[in-house]
Design a protein around this motif. Structure first.
Motif, short mmCIF file in Angstrom:
data_model
loop_
_atom_site.label_atom_id
_atom_site.label_comp_id
_atom_site.label_asym_id
_atom_site.label_seq_id
_atom_site.Cartn_x
_atom_site.Cartn_y
_atom_site.Cartn_z
N GLY A 94 5.96 -0.65 -3.73
CA GLY A 94 6.34 0.35 -2.74
C GLY A 94 7.65 0.05 -2.05
O GLY A 94 8.26 0.94 -1.47
N GLY A 95 8.09 -1.19 -2.08
CA GLY A 95 9.33 -1.55 -1.39
C GLY A 95 9.18 -1.41 0.11
O GLY A 95 8.08 -1.35 0.65
N GLN A 96 10.31 -1.37 0.80
CA GLN A 96 10.28 -1.25 2.26
C GLN A 96 9.83 0.13 2.70
O GLN A 96 9.04 0.27 3.62
CB GLN A 96 11.66 -1.55 2.85
CG GLN A 96 12.09 -2.99 2.69
CD GLN A 96 11.14 -3.98 3.34
OE1 GLN A 96 10.44 -3.68 4.31
NE2 GLN A 96 11.10 -5.18 2.80
N ILE A 97 10.29 1.17 2.01
CA ILE A 97 10.01 2.53 2.45
C ILE A 97 8.53 2.90 2.27
O ILE A 97 7.96 3.60 3.09
CB ILE A 97 10.94 3.55 1.76
CG1 ILE A 97 10.90 4.89 2.47
CG2 ILE A 97 10.64 3.69 0.29
CD1 ILE A 97 11.54 4.90 3.82
N TYR A 98 7.91 2.41 1.20
CA TYR A 98 6.49 2.69 0.96
C TYR A 98 5.64 1.43 1.09
O TYR A 98 4.62 1.30 0.44
CB TYR A 98 6.30 3.31 -0.43
CG TYR A 98 7.03 4.61 -0.64
CD1 TYR A 98 6.99 5.61 0.31
CD2 TYR A 98 7.76 4.83 -1.80
CE1 TYR A 98 7.67 6.81 0.12
CE2 TYR A 98 8.44 6.03 -2.00
CZ TYR A 98 8.39 7.01 -1.02
OH TYR A 98 9.05 8.19 -1.23
N ARG A 99 6.07 0.53 1.94
CA ARG A 99 5.38 -0.74 2.14
C ARG A 99 3.90 -0.51 2.43
O ARG A 99 3.53 0.27 3.29
CB ARG A 99 5.99 -1.51 3.31
CG ARG A 99 5.26 -2.80 3.66
CD ARG A 99 5.88 -3.49 4.84
NE ARG A 99 7.13 -4.12 4.49
CZ ARG A 99 7.23 -5.34 3.97
NH1 ARG A 99 6.15 -6.05 3.75
NH2 ARG A 99 8.41 -5.84 3.68
N ALA A 100 3.05 -1.17 1.64
CA ALA A 100 1.59 -1.19 1.84
C ALA A 100 0.96 0.20 1.79
O ALA A 100 -0.12 0.41 2.35
CB ALA A 100 1.24 -1.89 3.15
N VAL A 101 1.57 1.15 1.10
CA VAL A 101 1.03 2.52 1.10
C VAL A 101 -0.37 2.58 0.51
O VAL A 101 -1.22 3.35 0.99
CB VAL A 101 2.01 3.50 0.40
CG1 VAL A 101 2.10 3.26 -1.09
CG2 VAL A 101 1.65 4.94 0.72
N GLU A 102 -0.66 1.78 -0.51
CA GLU A 102 -2.02 1.78 -1.07
C GLU A 102 -3.03 1.24 -0.06
O GLU A 102 -4.11 1.80 0.11
CB GLU A 102 -2.07 0.92 -2.33
CG GLU A 102 -1.35 1.49 -3.52
CD GLU A 102 -1.34 0.53 -4.69
OE1 GLU A 102 -1.74 0.98 -5.78
OE2 GLU A 102 -0.94 -0.64 -4.54
N THR A 103 -2.67 0.16 0.61
CA THR A 103 -3.57 -0.44 1.60
C THR A 103 -3.78 0.50 2.77
O THR A 103 -4.91 0.67 3.25
CB THR A 103 -3.01 -1.79 2.09
OG1 THR A 103 -2.95 -2.67 0.97
CG2 THR A 103 -3.88 -2.40 3.16
N VAL A 104 -2.71 1.12 3.24
CA VAL A 104 -2.84 2.06 4.36
C VAL A 104 -3.75 3.21 3.95
O VAL A 104 -4.66 3.58 4.70
CB VAL A 104 -1.46 2.57 4.82
CG1 VAL A 104 -1.60 3.70 5.83
CG2 VAL A 104 -0.65 1.43 5.43
N ALA A 105 -3.56 3.77 2.77
CA ALA A 105 -4.39 4.90 2.31
C ALA A 105 -5.85 4.50 2.18
O ALA A 105 -6.75 5.29 2.49
CB ALA A 105 -3.87 5.43 0.98
N ARG A 106 -6.10 3.28 1.74
CA ARG A 106 -7.46 2.81 1.52
C ARG A 106 -8.14 2.36 2.82
O ARG A 106 -9.29 2.70 3.08
CB ARG A 106 -7.44 1.65 0.51
CG ARG A 106 -8.80 1.10 0.13
CD ARG A 106 -8.72 -0.02 -0.91
NE ARG A 106 -7.88 -1.13 -0.47
CZ ARG A 106 -6.66 -1.42 -0.96
NH1 ARG A 106 -6.12 -0.67 -1.89
NH2 ARG A 106 -5.98 -2.44 -0.51
#
Length: 153
Positions: A40-52
Motif C-alpha cells: 500500500g505504500g504511504q498513501i494506502y498504508r495498512a489499508v487491509e488492516t484498517v478494512a479488516r
C-alpha cells in the motif's frame, strides 16, 4: 520461492502494485520487494488492516484511501510473488537484486527491474520544528493509519 524473475519491482506503493498486477496478468513472473509489512505504500498504508480491524475508520480516511483496497486486492490476486519486510541494498546492471529479510540476505535475478519507491516527505524547517511533540504531516498520517492514533497537543 523462486530467485529468477521476468520483472522485479522494488516498492509496494500504488505504482509498484499497479505495475506488478499488470505484469503478472501479462504472464510475467513478477516479484515485489518492500520494507513495510503490508502493501500500500504511504498513501494506502495498512489499508487491509484498517478494512479488516477498523472498518469505520475507512469513512474517516476517505474514499481516496479506501480506493487502495481495490489496488491491493488486484495485486494479491495477480499471482505476483510478494516479499514484505525486505530491504534492498543493491541492484546490479545485470538485474541482480540484493536484499535482506528476517536476518537473512539473498539475491534474485530479474530481466527487468522497476524502482517504485515513491515519494519522500521534505518538511519545511520553522522555529521549534525539532521540539518534542512537533510532528510532520507524514508522521501524523502514519499514526492515524497504522494505530488509529490522532496526535494532539
Amino acid at each position: 520461492m523462486s530467485s529468477e524473475f521476468d520483472y522485479a519491482i522494488i516498492g509496494a506503493g500504488p505504482a509498484g502494485l499497479a505495475a506488478a498486477a499488470t505484469a503478472a496478468k501479462a504472464g510475467l513472473r513478477t516479484v515485489v520487494i518492500d520494507e513495510q509489512p503490508e502493501p500500500g505504500g504511504q498513501i494506502y498504508r495498512a489499508v487491509e488492516t484498517v478494512a479488516r480491524e477498523r472498518p469505520a475508520a475507512l469513512a474517516v480516511l476517505g474514499d481516496d484511501y479506501t480506493a487502495g483496497l481495490d489496488l491491493v486486492r488486484a495485486f494479491r490476486a495477480s499471482g505476483a510473488e510478494y516479499r514484505p519486510q525486505s530491504t534492498v541494498w543493491r541492484v546490479d546492471a545485470d538485474g541482480r537484486v540484493w536484499h535482506a529479510a528476517a536476518g537473512r540476505a539473498g539475491v534474485l535475478a530479474a530481466k527487468r527491474v522497476l524502482v517504485a519507491t515513491g515519494a519522500m516527505e521534505r518538511p519545511m524547517p520553522f522555529p521549534g520544528w525539532t521540539l518534542p511533540g512537533v510532528l510532520t504531516c507524514g508522521a501524523v498520517q502514519v499514526s492515524l493509519k497504522s494505530a488509529a492514533i490522532v496526535p494532539h497537543g
